[in-house]
Design a protein around this motif. Structure first.
Motif, PDB file in Angstrom:
ATOM      1  N   PHE A 263     -23.241  36.756 -10.015  1.00 26.04           N
ATOM      2  CA  PHE A 263     -24.006  36.476 -11.221  1.00 26.04           C
ATOM      3  C   PHE A 263     -23.058  36.090 -12.354  1.00 26.04           C
ATOM      4  O   PHE A 263     -21.934  36.590 -12.435  1.00 26.04           O
ATOM      5  N   SER A 264     -23.528  35.225 -13.242  1.00 23.73           N
ATOM      6  CA  SER A 264     -22.748  34.812 -14.407  1.00 23.73           C
ATOM      7  C   SER A 264     -23.522  35.164 -15.671  1.00 23.73           C
ATOM      8  O   SER A 264     -24.742  34.958 -15.743  1.00 23.73           O
ATOM      9  N   LYS A 265     -22.822  35.687 -16.669  1.00 19.68           N
ATOM     10  CA  LYS A 265     -23.475  36.056 -17.917  1.00 19.68           C
ATOM     11  C   LYS A 265     -24.146  34.843 -18.551  1.00 19.68           C
ATOM     12  O   LYS A 265     -23.562  33.769 -18.656  1.00 19.68           O
ATOM     13  N   GLY A 266     -25.417  35.023 -18.928  1.00 21.20           N
ATOM     14  CA  GLY A 266     -26.169  33.964 -19.584  1.00 21.20           C
ATOM     15  C   GLY A 266     -26.757  32.929 -18.647  1.00 21.20           C
ATOM     16  O   GLY A 266     -27.420  31.994 -19.100  1.00 21.20           O
ATOM     17  N   ALA A 267     -26.555  33.084 -17.331  1.00 16.35           N
ATOM     18  CA  ALA A 267     -26.998  32.065 -16.375  1.00 16.35           C
ATOM     19  C   ALA A 267     -28.227  32.511 -15.596  1.00 16.35           C
ATOM     20  O   ALA A 267     -28.396  33.707 -15.302  1.00 16.35           O
ATOM     21  N   ALA A 268     -29.061  31.541 -15.248  1.00 20.59           N
ATOM     22  CA  ALA A 268     -30.224  31.811 -14.397  1.00 20.59           C
ATOM     23  C   ALA A 268     -29.767  32.131 -12.985  1.00 20.59           C
ATOM     24  O   ALA A 268     -28.705  31.677 -12.540  1.00 20.59           O
ATOM     25  N   PHE A 269     -30.555  32.943 -12.287  1.00 19.13           N
ATOM     26  CA  PHE A 269     -30.217  33.296 -10.910  1.00 19.13           C
ATOM     27  C   PHE A 269     -31.491  33.477 -10.092  1.00 19.13           C
ATOM     28  O   PHE A 269     -32.580  33.687 -10.637  1.00 19.13           O
ATOM     29  N   GLU A 270     -31.315  33.409  -8.778  1.00 17.18           N
ATOM     30  CA  GLU A 270     -32.377  33.749  -7.841  1.00 17.18           C
ATOM     31  C   GLU A 270     -31.808  34.737  -6.836  1.00 17.18           C
ATOM     32  O   GLU A 270     -30.822  34.454  -6.159  1.00 17.18           O
ATOM     33  N   LEU A 271     -32.417  35.904  -6.778  1.00 19.70           N
ATOM     34  CA  LEU A 271     -31.978  36.999  -5.917  1.00 19.70           C
ATOM     35  C   LEU A 271     -33.062  37.247  -4.875  1.00 19.70           C
ATOM     36  O   LEU A 271     -34.221  37.482  -5.225  1.00 19.70           O
ATOM     37  N   VAL A 272     -32.683  37.181  -3.607  1.00 19.03           N
ATOM     38  CA  VAL A 272     -33.660  37.326  -2.523  1.00 19.03           C
ATOM     39  C   VAL A 272     -33.252  38.482  -1.619  1.00 19.03           C
ATOM     40  O   VAL A 272     -32.083  38.599  -1.225  1.00 19.03           O
TER      41      VAL A 272
ATOM     42  N   ASN B 275     -27.077  31.664  -1.287  1.00 15.73           N
ATOM     43  CA  ASN B 275     -25.909  32.016  -0.478  1.00 15.73           C
ATOM     44  C   ASN B 275     -26.010  33.445   0.035  1.00 15.73           C
ATOM     45  O   ASN B 275     -26.190  34.381  -0.765  1.00 15.73           O
ATOM     46  N   PRO B 276     -25.890  33.673   1.348  1.00 14.07           N
ATOM     47  CA  PRO B 276     -25.875  35.045   1.874  1.00 14.07           C
ATOM     48  C   PRO B 276     -24.773  35.852   1.213  1.00 14.07           C
ATOM     49  O   PRO B 276     -23.637  35.382   1.095  1.00 14.07           O
ATOM     50  N   PHE B 277     -25.114  37.084   0.778  1.00 13.19           N
ATOM     51  CA  PHE B 277     -24.154  37.878   0.011  1.00 13.19           C
ATOM     52  C   PHE B 277     -23.791  39.203   0.676  1.00 13.19           C
ATOM     53  O   PHE B 277     -22.629  39.595   0.694  1.00 13.19           O
ATOM     54  N   TYR B 278     -24.810  39.914   1.222  1.00 10.36           N
ATOM     55  CA  TYR B 278     -24.510  41.235   1.776  1.00 10.36           C
ATOM     56  C   TYR B 278     -25.650  41.671   2.690  1.00 10.36           C
ATOM     57  O   TYR B 278     -26.781  41.211   2.545  1.00 10.36           O
ATOM     58  N   GLU B 279     -25.300  42.586   3.619  1.00  8.27           N
ATOM     59  CA  GLU B 279     -26.297  43.225   4.468  1.00  8.27           C
ATOM     60  C   GLU B 279     -26.142  44.734   4.337  1.00  8.27           C
ATOM     61  O   GLU B 279     -25.042  45.253   4.527  1.00  8.27           O
TER      62      GLU B 279
ATOM     63  N   GLY C 178     -49.181  28.451   8.366  1.00  7.51           N
ATOM     64  CA  GLY C 178     -47.913  28.392   9.084  1.00  7.51           C
ATOM     65  C   GLY C 178     -46.882  29.149   8.285  1.00  7.51           C
ATOM     66  O   GLY C 178     -47.071  29.401   7.098  1.00  7.51           O
ATOM     67  N   PRO C 179     -45.781  29.542   8.910  1.00 13.75           N
ATOM     68  CA  PRO C 179     -44.757  30.285   8.167  1.00 13.75           C
ATOM     69  C   PRO C 179     -44.077  29.406   7.133  1.00 13.75           C
ATOM     70  O   PRO C 179     -43.990  28.183   7.304  1.00 13.75           O
ATOM     71  N   PRO C 180     -43.612  29.984   6.042  1.00 16.74           N
ATOM     72  CA  PRO C 180     -42.897  29.197   5.043  1.00 16.74           C
ATOM     73  C   PRO C 180     -41.539  28.766   5.566  1.00 16.74           C
ATOM     74  O   PRO C 180     -41.030  29.294   6.555  1.00 16.74           O
ATOM     75  N   THR C 181     -40.942  27.801   4.874  1.00 18.16           N
ATOM     76  CA  THR C 181     -39.598  27.345   5.183  1.00 18.16           C
ATOM     77  C   THR C 181     -38.667  27.842   4.090  1.00 18.16           C
ATOM     78  O   THR C 181     -38.918  27.601   2.906  1.00 18.16           O
ATOM     79  N   PHE C 182     -37.620  28.557   4.484  1.00 17.10           N
ATOM     80  CA  PHE C 182     -36.674  29.110   3.523  1.00 17.10           C
ATOM     81  C   PHE C 182     -35.435  28.220   3.429  1.00 17.10           C
ATOM     82  O   PHE C 182     -34.875  27.812   4.448  1.00 17.10           O
ATOM     83  N   ASN C 183     -35.015  27.922   2.213  1.00 19.57           N
ATOM     84  CA  ASN C 183     -33.799  27.153   1.941  1.00 19.57           C
ATOM     85  C   ASN C 183     -33.725  25.854   2.753  1.00 19.57           C
ATOM     86  O   ASN C 183     -32.708  25.564   3.391  1.00 19.57           O
ATOM     87  N   PRO C 184     -34.779  25.043   2.754  1.00 14.38           N
ATOM     88  CA  PRO C 184     -34.727  23.796   3.528  1.00 14.38           C
ATOM     89  C   PRO C 184     -33.798  22.785   2.867  1.00 14.38           C
ATOM     90  O   PRO C 184     -33.641  22.770   1.639  1.00 14.38           O
TER      91      PRO C 184
END
Length: 310
Positions: free
Chosen positions: A95-104, A119-123, A171-177
């Protein structure tokens, strides 16, 4: 016509903090939770908790905690009976200060998979049975734009499951196409069908298009064209080899460089109703009367897609 999300897609827009709400239908394998927001310019930390109950003493099945503290890192943990378990951490700050993000958060059989900005980050392995998780909590130095629960078990008022993990979906959605994207609308475009598109406008974006297309003829029943360099969203149709008259007027423009968007396009009997981030954006009267022949969704240009459900 009010905003109507696609079945199996349960968004909340601009929720206030602290956020502490039930997860529709509870947590289950195959579910995903999308959080879009903006990190504070003065961010020190925020957290996302998957909890067993809503009260202050509730067990925490998964604690996700980015910390800007001079040793920028993200901490992962779980809490049972008021006691924290072994802390896991990653000394990397997505994450960057002041920046938009999407967390999944993708709920897998063995772990939570965390994806940040595509981007995959952690499990994080399950320490508590995920079936016990009932609520989601979010708080800290951020502004929430949307929280979306996708798939999983239906809530009590939902219709029964029709395919695994995605209630009532065609139908199932498509992720990160990848872009350009082309998706087939099985059975054509029918009245009351809702198409959902989540994406990101890169800082260098000039333009992108979303087309509802007739595969056989190449006709475009609806052409949506955000032009970042002009600050407009052009709508039009391409029929019988010719463009029609453009529609440009909007009360606001949700497509900004460096911003995420959540677009819902609903086909009605006489028009398309388009919503962005839960707010009505525009209506577009049908110019192509046989809209049932529209069988392709096409997206191309300067855009990154995180989720498409047709």
């Amino acid at each position: 016509m009010a905003f109507v999300p696609a079945p199996g897609y349960k968004p909340t827009f601009n929720p206030s903090l602290p956020y502490n709400q039930p997860i529709p239908g509870g947590l289950s394998v195959g579910m995903s939770v999308y959080i879009q927001g903006v990190a504070s310019e003065h961010m020190k930390r925020f957290f996302v908790n998957f909890t067993v109950g809503q009260g202050p003493g509730a067990d925490i099945a998964f604690h996700f905690n980015p910390r800007f503290d001079g040793w920028d890192k993200v901490v992962f943990n779980a809490q049972q009976g008021g006691r924290w378990g072994n802390e896991e951490k990653k000394r990397s700050m997505p994450f960057s200060k002041g920046a938009a993000f999407e967390l999944v958060f993708l709920v897998m059989a063995e772990h939570y998979k965390v994806v940040v900005n595509g981007n995959p980050f952690y499990e994080f392995g399950h320490r508590l049975p995920l079936q016990m998780v009932t609520h989601l909590q979010v708080d800290g130095d951020l502004e929430l734009q949307s929280i979306n629960f996708i798939g999983g078990q239906p809530a009590p008022n939902d219709s029964p499951m029709t395919i695994p993990a995605y209630p009532d979906m065609q139908g199932p959605p498509t992720f990160n196409p990848p872009v350009p994207f082309e998706g087939r609308l099985q059975g054509g475009l029918t009245s009351r069908r809702t198409i959902t598109i989540k994406g990101y406008v890169p800082p260098t974006s000039q333009s992108f298009v979303i087309n509802f297309k007739v595969g056989l003829s190449g006709d475009l029943a609806l052409h949506i064209n955000p032009r970042l360099s002009e600050g407009v969203v052009v709508r039009n149709s391409y029929l019988n080899g010719s463009w029609g008259s453009e529609e440009r007027k909007l009360s606001y423009n949700p497509f900004g460089r460096g911003q995420f968007f959540d677009l819902s396009i609903r086909c009605g009997v006489d028009r398309f109703k388009v919503y962005a981030n839960g707010q009505h954006l525009f209506d577009y009267s049908h110019r192509f009367s046989a809209f049932q022949r529209v069988d392709i969704l096409e997206i191309k240009g300067d855009v990154t897609l995180s989720y498409v459900h047709i």
